[in-house]
Scaffold this motif. Structure first.
Motif, PDB file in Angstrom:
ATOM      1  N   ALA A   2       0.825  -1.198   0.000  1.00 60.89           N
ATOM      2  CA  ALA A   2       0.000   0.000   0.000  1.00 60.89           C
ATOM      3  C   ALA A   2       0.864   1.254   0.000  1.00 60.89           C
ATOM      4  O   ALA A   2       2.003   1.260   0.490  1.00 60.89           O
ATOM      5  CB  ALA A   2      -0.911   0.009   1.219  1.00 60.89           C
ATOM      6  N   PHE A   3       0.303   2.315  -0.557  1.00 61.83           N
ATOM      7  CA  PHE A   3       0.984   3.603  -0.624  1.00 61.83           C
ATOM      8  C   PHE A   3       1.459   4.043   0.750  1.00 61.83           C
ATOM      9  O   PHE A   3       2.579   4.502   0.906  1.00 61.83           O
ATOM     10  CB  PHE A   3       0.035   4.636  -1.240  1.00 61.83           C
ATOM     11  CG  PHE A   3       0.643   5.986  -1.421  1.00 61.83           C
ATOM     12  CD1 PHE A   3       1.644   6.200  -2.356  1.00 61.83           C
ATOM     13  CD2 PHE A   3       0.203   7.060  -0.668  1.00 61.83           C
ATOM     14  CE1 PHE A   3       2.207   7.454  -2.531  1.00 61.83           C
ATOM     15  CE2 PHE A   3       0.763   8.319  -0.839  1.00 61.83           C
ATOM     16  CZ  PHE A   3       1.758   8.514  -1.771  1.00 61.83           C
ATOM     17  N   GLU A   4       0.623   3.883   1.760  1.00 59.03           N
ATOM     18  CA  GLU A   4       0.978   4.304   3.115  1.00 59.03           C
ATOM     19  C   GLU A   4       2.166   3.507   3.655  1.00 59.03           C
ATOM     20  O   GLU A   4       3.010   4.052   4.364  1.00 59.03           O
ATOM     21  CB  GLU A   4      -0.220   4.178   4.056  1.00 59.03           C
ATOM     22  CG  GLU A   4      -1.354   5.133   3.731  1.00 59.03           C
ATOM     23  CD  GLU A   4      -0.933   6.598   3.770  1.00 59.03           C
ATOM     24  OE1 GLU A   4      -0.180   6.989   4.691  1.00 59.03           O
ATOM     25  OE2 GLU A   4      -1.348   7.349   2.879  1.00 59.03           O
ATOM     26  N   ASP A   5       2.241   2.222   3.322  1.00 62.21           N
ATOM     27  CA  ASP A   5       3.380   1.403   3.753  1.00 62.21           C
ATOM     28  C   ASP A   5       4.680   1.894   3.123  1.00 62.21           C
ATOM     29  O   ASP A   5       5.712   1.987   3.794  1.00 62.21           O
ATOM     30  CB  ASP A   5       3.162  -0.068   3.383  1.00 62.21           C
ATOM     31  CG  ASP A   5       2.038  -0.717   4.163  1.00 62.21           C
ATOM     32  OD1 ASP A   5       1.686  -0.200   5.244  1.00 62.21           O
ATOM     33  OD2 ASP A   5       1.507  -1.730   3.685  1.00 62.21           O
ATOM     34  N   LYS A   7       5.256   4.914   1.975  1.00 63.57           N
ATOM     35  CA  LYS A   7       5.570   6.214   2.580  1.00 63.57           C
ATOM     36  C   LYS A   7       6.232   6.034   3.943  1.00 63.57           C
ATOM     37  O   LYS A   7       7.191   6.735   4.266  1.00 63.57           O
ATOM     38  CB  LYS A   7       4.301   7.050   2.730  1.00 63.57           C
ATOM     39  CG  LYS A   7       3.886   7.752   1.476  1.00 63.57           C
ATOM     40  CD  LYS A   7       2.622   8.577   1.612  1.00 63.57           C
ATOM     41  CE  LYS A   7       2.460   9.319   2.870  1.00 63.57           C
ATOM     42  NZ  LYS A   7       1.231  10.115   2.966  1.00 63.57           N
ATOM     43  N   ALA A   8       5.756   5.098   4.731  1.00 65.37           N
ATOM     44  CA  ALA A   8       6.338   4.845   6.052  1.00 65.37           C
ATOM     45  C   ALA A   8       7.779   4.351   5.917  1.00 65.37           C
ATOM     46  O   ALA A   8       8.667   4.785   6.664  1.00 65.37           O
ATOM     47  CB  ALA A   8       5.491   3.837   6.821  1.00 65.37           C
TER      48      ALA A   8
END
Length: 66
Positions: A2-5, A7-8
């Motif tokens: 996922a995009f959020e992963d 980014k993290a």
């Protein structure tokens, strides 16, 4: 992934760059991998991340080879 992963993970890499600048080349390679993951998933690459990657690349090329 996922995009959020992604980014993290990029956030963690940036923190490592601040804490261990002597590993800049390795960390730059990891950053490029994460940017390529974003591209592979068809996700936008934030302009600031692309600029950072370009700056690191220029900086590393300017360093004398050991």
């Amino acid at each position: 992934m996922a995009f959020e992963d992604i980014k993290a993970e990029i956030g963690l890499l940036l923190s490592r760059m601040q804490n261990a600048p002597e590993d800049a080349h390795e960390l730059q390679m990891l950053l490029v991998e994460k940017i390529n993951e974003l591209k592979a998933y068809g996700l936008p690459v934030p302009e600031d991340l692309q600029n950072l990657e370009d700056s690191l690349d220029a900086e590393l090329r300017a360093r004398p080879q050991a």
